[in-house]
Design a protein around this motif. Structure first.
Motif, short mmCIF file in Angstrom:
data_model
loop_
_atom_site.label_atom_id
_atom_site.label_comp_id
_atom_site.label_asym_id
_atom_site.label_seq_id
_atom_site.Cartn_x
_atom_site.Cartn_y
_atom_site.Cartn_z
N SER A 361 3.62 0.31 -5.47
CA SER A 361 4.06 -1.05 -5.15
C SER A 361 3.99 -1.91 -6.40
N SER A 363 3.70 -5.36 -5.63
CA SER A 363 3.21 -6.58 -5.00
C SER A 363 1.75 -6.80 -5.36
N ARG A 365 -0.30 -8.42 -3.73
CA ARG A 365 -1.10 -8.36 -2.51
C ARG A 365 -1.55 -6.93 -2.19
N ARG A 366 -0.94 -5.95 -2.85
CA ARG A 366 -1.27 -4.57 -2.55
C ARG A 366 -1.94 -3.83 -3.71
N ARG A 445 -9.28 -2.25 -5.60
CA ARG A 445 -8.14 -2.10 -4.68
C ARG A 445 -8.51 -2.52 -3.26
N GLU A 450 -3.47 -6.54 1.16
CA GLU A 450 -2.67 -5.48 1.78
C GLU A 450 -2.84 -4.17 1.02
N GLY A 451 -4.00 -3.98 0.43
CA GLY A 451 -4.22 -2.78 -0.36
C GLY A 451 -4.08 -1.49 0.42
N LEU A 453 -1.89 -0.79 2.54
CA LEU A 453 -0.49 -0.45 2.80
C LEU A 453 0.15 0.31 1.65
N ALA A 454 -0.40 0.19 0.44
CA ALA A 454 0.15 0.89 -0.72
C ALA A 454 -0.37 2.32 -0.75
#
Length: 532
Positions: A361, A363, A365-366, A445, A450-451, A453-454
């Motif tokens: 990712s 992002s 957020r991830r 991480r 949203e870690g 989700l990656a």
């Protein structure tokens, strides 16, 4: 012709011919992707050598014009090699080669196994030819042809993979580019109607006899067309939505290089044809707004690709700042900053591609923990990020100081406002890249919102498998060595601009002298000023 002119006459068309001939040769190797890659990389390596020779000859012997096909000026196609165009040729050829090596490591090719002919490599070479034709063109029409070659190749590259997101971004980019091209074509028609020529040297001579209102109207149209391509505010809203969805190599070369073709066109036409048009203050105001609004947009982003796209817009403002000053020091700073920004911005987008391969990712957020998962990746991001932020002694600091000194020398209120805006933009750029470092590289991480989700991070580098196709967003953990090495090489070239900032500034100074003295360009192309 003297021996140097004979050599230039041979070398000048090659940056356009070599990639086009190599792209045609790839049709022979349609079912052999490794052969295609070899041909592409060989052609781009040869182009780097040719462009280096052109810069050496241009810096040693001055501006030289080459008439293609034996036609006399202004009927035939004129290619002009001076310090500005040769610098742009060399820097762009280095970037195009580095990105091609990166793409070879990522192994971009058709996703449809039923299609035997690779799309990426021949299209990439056609794109290269379009860029170099725009830099070499000695008339508005062939500059337009270079832009149109770029447009066709760009749409193909932006839509590689044919995902809905990429098609949508490609269509948006193409529509904006077509509007820009239509405006450019309108400017060409107006220039021809006013002067009876499209040759840049003849335009420079004849435009002096055109009434001020008509002359300013012609350049206003051209400036809008070039401003869209260069992403100058308020004509820059299209860029952040067009670039982030493309494959990493495509995004990198677009972000680092294609907007600079528009900047080059603004510099060339403003200094050569319209130096007395009174557009300096307009360029200064546009530069200030581009710097501030672009960097404020970057701060608001949570995706690294979009953040860097906004910083790209923001730093176009520095180039408009130097050009708007209309002094030798300002133009010199703008030329140096263009070269710096091409290298650094491209390197950063290549690093983002590696981040996506490593962590799945881009992002914020991830992302997290990348510095410990891959220290090499951390170093590759940190160096160009600090360079972009203008931390001494990097070339970004050198370029910004040169521009601010030029502004201080001019001493007008608007110039001092631009100096303050440049300082503020530099600080906010540093804040933006520090935010990326703290969130993506430094924090664990597990602390990313949203870690989970990656994809899981794989810290080890993995050798590229040339027989498989990977996508940078769906194959996390794999960073082929050629991708890493090509990124590291481009970062090193950016550092070399810091080490040899003195010689490069000297070349930029001499380029600025050439640009400010129109007679050098005119006499090189026309031999002597014709009667109006």
């Amino acid at each position: 012709m003297s021996p140097p002119q004979d050599l230039l006459a041979v070398l000048a068309p090659l940056p356009v011919l070599v990639p086009l001939l190599a792209a045609a040769a790839m049709l022979i190797f349609g079912r052999r992707p490794r052969a295609q890659r070899f041909v592409a990389l060989f052609a781009l390596t040869a182009a780097v050598v040719i462009c280096a020779l052109l810069l050496y000859l241009a810096d040693r012997d001055g501006t030289t014009a080459v008439q293609v096909g034996g036609w006399e000026t202004p009927i035939g196609i004129t290619l002009v090699v001076d310090r500005l165009s040769a610098t742009m040729l060399l820097v762009s050829s280095i970037v195009l080669l580095a990105v091609a090596l990166y793409g070879a490591g990522q192994n971009i090719r058709d996703r449809d196994v039923k299609q035997p002919t690779s799309i990426f490599w021949p299209t990439y070479l056609v794109l290269s030819a379009g860029v170099w034709l725009a830099f070499l063109a000695g008339d508005l029409f062939n500059m337009f042809v270079g832009f149109e070659i770029l447009l066709v190749a760009s749409f193909v590259l932006l839509t590689l993979g044919a995902t809905a997101e990429r098609i949508r971004a490609g269509v948006s980019y193409t529509m904006v580019s077509m509007v820009s091209s239509l405006i450019f074509l309108t400017g060409i028609a107006l220039a021809y109607a006013a002067t009876g020529t499209l040759n840049l040297a003849q335009l420079a001579v004849r435009m002096d006899a055109v009434p001020d209102g008509i002359r300013n109207a012609v350049y206003a149209v051209l400036l809008v067309g070039f401003g869209i391509k260069a992403a100058v505010f308020p004509l820059s809203n299209w860029l952040p939505d067009s670039y982030p969805s493309a494959p990493a190599p495509v995004t990198a070369v677009f972000a680092g290089l294609l907007t600079k073709v528009g900047v080059y066109a603004i510099i060339r036409t403003y200094t050569l044809i319209f130096p007395a048009g009174g557009f300096g203050n307009l360029l200064l105001v546009a530069g200030l707004l581009t710097m501030l609004i672009g960097i404020l947009g970057a701060i608001a982003q949570s995706d690294i690709r979009r953040l860097l796209s906004y910083t790209l817009v923001s730093h176009i403002g520095y180039m408009m700042f130097g050009l708007g000053l209309a002094s030798e020091a300002g133009v010199s700073g703008a030329v140096f900053y263009v070269a710096h920004h091409i290298l650094v911005q491209t390197a950063l987008f290549l690093v983002v591609g590696l981040i996506e391969r490593q962590a799945g990712s881009s992002s914020l957020r991830r992302l997290g923990g990348l510095a410990s998962a891959s220290p090499i990746l951390g170093v590759l991001f940190l160096i160009p990020a600090l360079n972009l932020g203008g931390i001494p002694p990097f070339s970004g600091f050198v370029g910004k100081v040169a521009l601010m000194q030029a502004g201080a020398q001019q001493g007008s209120v608007l110039a001092w406002v631009l100096v303050a805006g440049a300082v503020l933009t530099s600080l906010l750029t540093l804040y933006a890249v520090a935010r990326v470092w703290s969130k993506a590289f430094w924090r664990p991480r597990a602390e990313a919102p949203e870690g989970h989700l990656a994809a899981a991070t794989l810290p080890s580098l993995v050798e590229d498998n040339a027989d498989m196709l990977y996508d940078e967003r769906t194959d996390p953990g794999r960073m082929p060595s050629l991708m890493v090495l090509s990124t590291a090489a481009l970062v090193a070239v950016g550092l070399s601009l810091t080490v040899w900032a003195g010689p490069m500034l000297d070349i930029a100074d001499r380029a600025a002298v050439d640009l400010r003295d129109r007679g050098i360009y005119i006499s090189a192309v026309l031999g002597q000023e014709p009667q109006r």
